[in-house]
Every structure is written in structure tokens, then in C-alpha cells.
Design an enzyme around this catalytic site. Structure first.
Site, PDB file in Angstrom:
ATOM      1  N   ASP A   2       0.824  -1.205   0.000  1.00  0.00           N
ATOM      2  CA  ASP A   2       0.000   0.000   0.000  1.00  0.00           C
ATOM      3  C   ASP A   2       0.863   1.261   0.000  1.00  0.00           C
ATOM      4  OD1 ASP A   2      -2.326   1.382  -0.065  1.00  0.00           O
ATOM      5  OD2 ASP A   2      -2.855   1.079   2.045  1.00  0.00           O
ATOM      6  N   ASN A  50     -10.844  -2.685  -5.724  1.00  0.00           N
ATOM      7  CA  ASN A  50     -10.038  -1.807  -6.589  1.00  0.00           C
ATOM      8  C   ASN A  50     -10.671  -1.584  -7.965  1.00  0.00           C
ATOM      9  OD1 ASN A  50      -6.819  -2.972  -5.308  1.00  0.00           O
ATOM     10  ND2 ASN A  50      -7.954  -1.119  -4.775  1.00  0.00           N
TER      11      ASN A  50
HETATM   12  C1  IPE Z   1      -1.290   0.157  -3.567  1.00  0.00           C
HETATM   13  O1  IPE Z   1      -1.147   1.545  -3.590  1.00  0.00           O
HETATM   14  C2  IPE Z   1      -1.484  -0.431  -4.946  1.00  0.00           C
HETATM   15  C3  IPE Z   1      -2.825  -0.962  -5.238  1.00  0.00           C
HETATM   16  C4  IPE Z   1      -3.833  -1.000  -4.411  1.00  0.00           C
HETATM   17  C5  IPE Z   1      -3.046  -1.472  -6.575  1.00  0.00           C
HETATM   18  P1  IPE Z   1      -2.408   2.512  -3.576  1.00  0.00           P
HETATM   19  O2  IPE Z   1      -2.790   2.800  -4.987  1.00  0.00           O
HETATM   20  O3  IPE Z   1      -3.489   1.962  -2.722  1.00  0.00           O
HETATM   21  O4  IPE Z   1      -1.776   3.827  -2.923  1.00  0.00           O
HETATM   22  P2  IPE Z   1      -2.481   4.867  -1.930  1.00  0.00           P
HETATM   23  O5  IPE Z   1      -3.120   4.093  -0.832  1.00  0.00           O
HETATM   24  O6  IPE Z   1      -3.466   5.643  -2.730  1.00  0.00           O
HETATM   25  O7  IPE Z   1      -1.332   5.701  -1.435  1.00  0.00           O
HETATM   26 MG    MG Z   2      -4.084   2.259  -0.793  1.00  0.00          MG
END
Ligand code: IPE
Ligand code: MG
Length: 227
Positions: A2, A50
């Protein structure tokens, strides 16, 4: 894994740059785990939730997945690592599914470590699929209700061939599970670090493992029973 988005934002970049830089941490973590003799590593790469991100970001992540698979097959072969995937894989774009399948097939005889990618993965969805499959078997007299136990559940999970989780690491300072392997982490040791995923290095992994080594895993027993 994350913190890619926040890492990019802090540096004034678009989120995609954060995801791109996150792939370096993936390579370093995978190689280090193999070196250390860890037999199973599971990376939460994309959750069922996601899919609700803006289309541009989802597309970027899917493209990055295809290019990483193409590029990293070498790393997997050189390190004798077998690729595996868990999640609702049918919901992935055809290109991703095809590439994933190809790398899984090519690395299927590798023995040093199994790298599992959780893709379009959600623990609740996984548990629903388990309930449906088992119910169906009960209905068709393949399993009797009395015989449903933990091992039956285990055999129907996406993680059927994997052991329970020992150590769960979440980066970026968030202290939550976010629908990841809920059944499988029942006795996992949890480790949270403020480091954003693209900054996560070999040393950070060592720190997490050193911390883990200090934990006393009692599995419900007393400390005296263990010694
Ligand atoms: C993790 O980074 C990658 C995925 C979930 C694909 P994020 O995209 O969640 O990054 P933040 O939480 O917005 O900083
Ligand atoms: Mg994230």
C-alpha cells in the site's frame, strides 16, 4: 502493498508513477524472500474493491501487470520461483488472464518458492464461493453436513494448496486488513510499517522478519505449554 498513490503525490507525480515504482519493491521483495528460503509469498496486488477506482487507474494497473509479467518471467525462472494466482481471475481482462496463465504454466515446475498474486481478490467473495461449492456438494451427497470441518473449508479456498499465513505485512501506515485472506490469517502475526510501498526495500523486509522472530506464537496455549 500500500502507498503507491501517496508516494507519487508526495513527489508531485501522477499515481501511475507510484505504481510503476512499486514494481521495483515487488522484485526486491520476491528475490529477498527466495534468498531467505521463504517457501510462500503472497502479494495483494489488486482487490475486488479496486475495480471501483477510476477507469484510467484500473487500465494502468492492468497494463503494468501484463508488462511486469512479461518482464519478470526471467526473474522467476532464474530464482526457481513458481507463480500462482488467487482471486476471481475470470474477471481480469483477457490479455492479463492470458499472460498470467502463460507465466503460471512456464514456471509450474519451479520449486524454490511459490509466489502467489492476489488479483481481483476479496476474502468475502472467496468465502461466498466456498459456501456455494460446499453447499452444492452437500446437496449432491458428495459431502455430508457432519463432515464439514476446517480441512474441508481449506480445500475449497482459492489458497487450497497454501499453508496458513505466518506473517502479514502492510505498508503505508494503514492498520487494517482490507478483505485479505480473512480465514487464512486467523493466527498470523501482523506487522504494520509507515514506509510507502515504492520505498520498501530488502532492509525493511529484514526489519519485519526480525520483529516476527521475537513474537511468541501461542496459538491459544499458555507460554509454559510451549516451552
Ligand atoms: C497500492 O497503492 C497499490 C494498489 C492497491 C493497486 P495505492 O494505490 O493503494 O496507494 P495509496 O493508498 O493511494 O497511497
Ligand atoms: Mg491504498
Amino acid at each position: 502493498m500500500d502507498g503507491n498513490g501517496r508516494w507519487a503525490k508526495q513527489k508531485g507525480f501522477i499515481r501511475a508513477i507510484g505504481h510503476e515504482n512499486g514494481t521495483k519493491s515487488v522484485r526486491e521483495t520476491v528475490e529477498t524472500c527466495a534468498e531467505l528460503g521463504i517457501e510462500n509469498l503472497t502479494l495483494y496486488a489488486f482487490s475486488t474493491e479496486n475495480w471501483n477506482r477510476p477507469k484510467l487507474e484500473v487500465d494502468t494497473l492492468m497494463k503494468l501487470l501484463v508488462s511486469s509479467l512479461k518482464k519478470e518471467i526471467k526473474t522467476l525462472q532464474n530464482n526457481n520461483i513458481k507463480l500462482n494466482a488467487i482471486g476471481n481471475l475470470n474477471s481480469l481482462p483477457k490479455k492479463v488472464f492470458k499472460e498470467l496463465h502463460e507465466v503460471i504454466t512456464k514456471t509450474q515446475d519451479n520449486t524454490r518458492m511459490t509466489l502467489t498474486l492476489a488479483l481481483s481478490y476479496g476474502s468475502r467473495e472467496e468465502l461466498i464461493s466456498v459456501v456455494k461449492e460446499i453447499s452444492n456438494k452437500v446437496k449432491n451427497n458428495i459431502i455430508s453436513l457432519e463432515n464439514i470441518d476446517e480441512s474441508v473449508i481449506n480445500k475449497h479456498l482459492y489458497t487450497q494448496n497454501l499453508p496458513d499465513v505466518d506473517l502479514l505485512i502492510r505498508t503505508s501506515g494503514e492498520q487494517r486488513i482490507s478483505n485479505f485472506l480473512l480465514w487464512q490469517i486467523a493466527y498470523a502475526e501482523l506487522y504494520f510499517t509507515d514506509v510507502l510501498w515504492p520505498d520498501f526495500t530488502k532492509q525493511h523486509l529484514y526489519d519485519a522478519i526480525t520483529d516476527y522472530q521475537k513474537r511468541e506464537r501461542r496459538f491459544g496455549k499458555t507460554s509454559e505449554q510451549l516451552s
